[in-house]
Design a protein around this motif. Structure first.
Motif, PDB file in Angstrom:
ATOM      1  N   ALA A 185       0.836  -1.248   0.115  1.00 53.50           N
ATOM      2  CA  ALA A 185      -0.091   0.029  -0.092  1.00 53.50           C
ATOM      3  C   ALA A 185       0.755   1.317  -0.030  1.00 53.50           C
ATOM      4  CB  ALA A 185      -0.951   0.086   1.358  1.00 53.50           C
ATOM      5  N   GLY A 186       2.018   1.045   0.824  1.00 52.63           N
ATOM      6  CA  GLY A 186       2.726   2.157   0.880  1.00 52.63           C
ATOM      7  C   GLY A 186       3.304   2.848  -0.760  1.00 52.63           C
ATOM      8  N   PHE A 187       3.757   1.844  -1.418  1.00 49.27           N
ATOM      9  CA  PHE A 187       4.535   2.116  -2.440  1.00 49.27           C
ATOM     10  C   PHE A 187       3.325   2.166  -3.682  1.00 49.27           C
ATOM     11  CE2 PHE A 187       8.218   0.720  -0.475  1.00 49.27           C
ATOM     12  CZ  PHE A 187       9.267   1.155  -1.213  1.00 49.27           C
ATOM     13  N   THR A 188       2.423   1.512  -3.699  1.00 47.29           N
ATOM     14  CA  THR A 188       1.297   1.901  -4.731  1.00 47.29           C
ATOM     15  C   THR A 188       0.548   3.273  -4.142  1.00 47.29           C
ATOM     16  OG1 THR A 188       0.616  -0.609  -4.605  1.00 47.29           O
ATOM     17  CG2 THR A 188      -1.080   1.038  -5.291  1.00 47.29           C
ATOM     18  N   LEU A 189       0.245   3.616  -3.039  1.00 45.49           N
ATOM     19  CA  LEU A 189      -0.510   4.874  -2.883  1.00 45.49           C
ATOM     20  C   LEU A 189       0.526   5.920  -3.104  1.00 45.49           C
ATOM     21  CD1 LEU A 189      -2.476   4.071   0.393  1.00 45.49           C
ATOM     22  CD2 LEU A 189      -3.264   4.312  -1.773  1.00 45.49           C
ATOM     23  N   SER A 190       1.848   5.701  -3.110  1.00 49.23           N
ATOM     24  CA  SER A 190       2.691   6.847  -3.489  1.00 49.23           C
ATOM     25  C   SER A 190       2.817   7.123  -4.631  1.00 49.23           C
ATOM     26  CB  SER A 190       4.291   6.716  -2.727  1.00 49.23           C
ATOM     27  OG  SER A 190       4.011   6.438  -1.330  1.00 49.23           O
ATOM     28  N   ALA A 191       2.971   6.100  -5.414  1.00 48.96           N
ATOM     29  CA  ALA A 191       2.780   6.170  -6.885  1.00 48.96           C
ATOM     30  C   ALA A 191       1.603   6.783  -7.409  1.00 48.96           C
ATOM     31  CB  ALA A 191       2.884   4.793  -7.729  1.00 48.96           C
ATOM     32  N   VAL A 192       0.385   6.599  -6.858  1.00 48.73           N
ATOM     33  CA  VAL A 192      -0.792   7.258  -7.234  1.00 48.73           C
ATOM     34  C   VAL A 192      -0.831   8.742  -7.086  1.00 48.73           C
ATOM     35  CG1 VAL A 192      -3.424   7.240  -6.916  1.00 48.73           C
ATOM     36  CG2 VAL A 192      -2.099   5.104  -7.031  1.00 48.73           C
ATOM     37  N   LEU A 193      -0.140   9.153  -5.949  1.00 51.88           N
ATOM     38  CA  LEU A 193      -0.204  10.607  -5.467  1.00 51.88           C
ATOM     39  C   LEU A 193       0.856  11.099  -6.454  1.00 51.88           C
ATOM     40  CD1 LEU A 193       0.030  10.443  -1.586  1.00 51.88           C
ATOM     41  CD2 LEU A 193      -1.931  11.203  -3.113  1.00 51.88           C
ATOM     42  N   GLN A 194       2.022  10.750  -6.666  1.00 46.02           N
ATOM     43  CA  GLN A 194       3.081  11.379  -7.510  1.00 46.02           C
ATOM     44  C   GLN A 194       2.917  11.169  -9.110  1.00 46.02           C
ATOM     45  OE1 GLN A 194       6.590  11.317  -5.705  1.00 46.02           O
ATOM     46  NE2 GLN A 194       8.027  11.447  -7.546  1.00 46.02           N
ATOM     47  N   TYR A 195       2.609  10.194  -9.400  1.00 43.97           N
ATOM     48  CA  TYR A 195       2.674   9.700 -10.859  1.00 43.97           C
ATOM     49  C   TYR A 195       1.327   9.877 -11.620  1.00 43.97           C
ATOM     50  CZ  TYR A 195       7.380   7.996  -9.949  1.00 43.97           C
ATOM     51  OH  TYR A 195       8.647   8.086  -9.454  1.00 43.97           O
ATOM     52  N   GLY A 196       0.335   9.308 -10.564  1.00 46.37           N
ATOM     53  CA  GLY A 196      -1.008   9.364 -11.223  1.00 46.37           C
ATOM     54  C   GLY A 196      -1.844  10.878 -11.134  1.00 46.37           C
ATOM     55  N   PHE A 197      -1.610  11.600  -9.993  1.00 44.78           N
ATOM     56  CA  PHE A 197      -2.162  12.694  -9.655  1.00 44.78           C
ATOM     57  C   PHE A 197      -1.095  14.086  -9.543  1.00 44.78           C
ATOM     58  CE2 PHE A 197      -5.505  10.075  -7.036  1.00 44.78           C
ATOM     59  CZ  PHE A 197      -6.363   9.858  -7.990  1.00 44.78           C
ATOM     60  N   GLY A 198      -0.008  13.612  -9.700  1.00 46.16           N
ATOM     61  CA  GLY A 198       1.036  14.775  -9.612  1.00 46.16           C
ATOM     62  C   GLY A 198       0.835  15.553  -8.494  1.00 46.16           C
ATOM     63  N   VAL A 199       0.515  15.104  -7.421  1.00 41.72           N
ATOM     64  CA  VAL A 199       0.532  15.711  -6.137  1.00 41.72           C
ATOM     65  C   VAL A 199       1.839  16.301  -5.626  1.00 41.72           C
ATOM     66  CG1 VAL A 199      -0.398  15.751  -3.629  1.00 41.72           C
ATOM     67  CG2 VAL A 199      -1.789  15.024  -5.350  1.00 41.72           C
ATOM     68  N   THR A 200       2.777  15.259  -5.479  1.00 38.48           N
ATOM     69  CA  THR A 200       4.212  15.316  -5.026  1.00 38.48           C
ATOM     70  C   THR A 200       5.027  15.080  -6.190  1.00 38.48           C
ATOM     71  OG1 THR A 200       4.198  12.953  -4.542  1.00 38.48           O
ATOM     72  CG2 THR A 200       3.515  14.323  -2.972  1.00 38.48           C
ATOM     73  N   ASP A 201       6.185  15.723  -6.093  1.00 39.61           N
ATOM     74  CA  ASP A 201       7.309  15.650  -7.101  1.00 39.61           C
ATOM     75  C   ASP A 201       8.700  15.298  -6.578  1.00 39.61           C
ATOM     76  OD1 ASP A 201       7.796  18.022  -6.002  1.00 39.61           O
ATOM     77  OD2 ASP A 201       7.659  19.299  -7.782  1.00 39.61           O
ATOM     78  N   GLY A 202       8.700  14.789  -5.202  1.00 35.40           N
ATOM     79  CA  GLY A 202      10.079  14.450  -4.478  1.00 35.40           C
ATOM     80  C   GLY A 202      10.505  13.076  -4.972  1.00 35.40           C
ATOM     81  N   ASP A 203      11.370  12.787  -3.830  1.00 40.15           N
ATOM     82  CA  ASP A 203      11.902  11.252  -4.075  1.00 40.15           C
ATOM     83  C   ASP A 203      10.777  10.365  -3.694  1.00 40.15           C
ATOM     84  OD1 ASP A 203      13.296   9.151  -3.684  1.00 40.15           O
ATOM     85  OD2 ASP A 203      15.070  10.004  -2.716  1.00 40.15           O
ATOM     86  N   TYR A 204      10.425   9.733  -4.909  1.00 41.63           N
ATOM     87  CA  TYR A 204       9.325   8.590  -4.877  1.00 41.63           C
ATOM     88  C   TYR A 204       9.670   7.630  -3.569  1.00 41.63           C
ATOM     89  CZ  TYR A 204       6.697   4.499  -5.658  1.00 41.63           C
ATOM     90  OH  TYR A 204       6.024   3.389  -5.683  1.00 41.63           O
ATOM     91  N   ALA A 205      11.001   6.909  -3.503  1.00 38.16           N
ATOM     92  CA  ALA A 205      11.246   6.125  -2.623  1.00 38.16           C
ATOM     93  C   ALA A 205      11.024   6.635  -1.149  1.00 38.16           C
ATOM     94  CB  ALA A 205      12.650   5.464  -2.812  1.00 38.16           C
TER      95      ALA A 205
END
Length: 359
Positions: free
Chosen positions: A225-245
């Motif tokens: 869930a941690g890696f999936t939700l972070s991918a949704v926030l960053q690559y799906g919605f563009g909410v974040t643009d920092g270090d994905y890991a």
């Protein structure tokens, strides 16, 4: 000594010295059910449920609405850089404009003010010119707290009251992404993250019986869930643009602390433990997390208390990881670590007690 007779199917029958129906009563510890008594007991529960659910709903409304109604800046840390007398005047002006809103720290120069913002020790700064004719400037960090940044922007013109048309430059050191210009994405995802983690943990404890299976499912769920939700926030919605890991690890740690705590409460207390977990994570933790604006925007004391609950600490950790390269996350990591270790201790204790009862 009398013996238990056995019928042709091999089922033990009543002993000769037992009254008829005794064997049936011994195999069914609850005994025969009286429909009238059962109906009466059910009707007695009706008013209790009505009152209890109404109180619960009122408590939920209070927990969500009261902080929002009384929200506003409460001792928000900001920096003021400039000559001593000028900095004193700005501090006094801020105190007059918004009494109790800001906690001012005076710093020697603009570089120090910027560093405090980067380290998440201040939400913004006011930089005064060294010469009398220099225009002041305001430094903000929208991703640290959109509401605080908006308040500082609104105060900027008042910093130069002598000019006919005050023009104070405002610089955003940590702006939001282009896809989330209002920096609202993290706040919008706060409740789904908390509620989703809670419901997932409830499903784990309901569907799996062995402690090892529950622990493995909780750990696996937290990581995925941690890696999936972070991918949704960053690559799906563009909410974040920092270090994905780094962002994914922050979400994973927050999810694990929440899941293990709820699982530990259930192991020790059973069903009431799930209710206690919902109260801490959803009814209190979510509205007091300060993820939408910052904990200093909540009523005095409420925001501080919220930072000691997993949603508040997790929100601070996520914001630090997403926009500040992890700066200012020390207390959040310590709080979540305490919840994780405490949840593991409760889970181990509850599982040991359950095993002792069944052995």
């Amino acid at each position: 000594m009398s013996r238990t007779s056995t019928d042709t199917t091999g089922t033990p029958g009543p002993r000769a010295d037992e009254p008829p129906g005794a064997a049936a009563d011994s195999s069914d510890p609850t005994g025969p059910t009286d429909p009238a008594a059962e109906a009466a007991a059910g009707w007695r529960k009706v008013p209790v449920l009505i009152v209890g659910l109404t109180v619960l709903l009122a408590a939920m409304l209070t927990a969500f609405a009261l902080p929002a109604i009384n929200s506003g800046p409460h001792k928000v840390p900001i920096a003021v850089a400039g000559p001593g007398p000028a900095a004193d005047r700005v501090e006094d002006r801020l105190a007059e404009a918004r009494p109790g809103a800001f906690r001012v720290t005076k710093v020697p120069d603009a570089a120090t003010a910027r560093q405090r913002i980067d380290d998440r020790k201040a939400y913004g700064a006011i930089v005064l010119g060294a010469a009398p004719g220099d225009k002041p400037e305001v430094l903000v960090a929208t991703t640290a707290g959109p509401s605080v940044a908006a308040a500082l922007r609104a105060l900027a013109p008042a910093l130069d009251p002598s000019a006919p048309r005050p023009t104070v430059a405002v610089h955003d050191l940590h702006p939001p992404t282009e896809d989330d210009p209002n920096a609202a994405g993290l706040a919008a995802g706060a409740l789904p993250l908390v509620l989703g983690g809670y419901l997932a943990t409830v499903a784990i404890v309901m569907l799996l019986r062995r402690p090892a299976q529950r622990a493995a499912a909780s750990l696996g769920f937290s990581v995925l869930a941690g890696f999936t939700l972070s991918a949704v926030l960053q690559y799906g919605f563009g909410v974040t643009d920092g270090d994905y890991a780094l962002i994914a690890l922050a979400v994973t740690f927050n999810t694990a602390a929440t899941s293990v705590t709820i699982m530990g409460l259930h192991a020790l207390l059973g069903g009431p433990g799930l209710g206690l977990g919902a109260a801490m994570m959803i009814f209190l933790g979510n509205p007091l997390s300060g993820l939408a604006s910052g904990p200093e925007w909540l009523p005095s004391g409420w925001g501080t208390f919220g930072q000691f609950l997993p949603p508040g600490a997790g929100g601070t950790l996520l914001r630090s990881a997403a926009f500040f390269d992890g700066a200012g996350c020390g207390r959040a990591l310590a709080v979540l670590s305490c919840w994780l270790v405490g949840g593991l201790a409760l889970f181990a204790l509850g599982s040991r007690r359950a095993a002792a009862r069944t052995s």
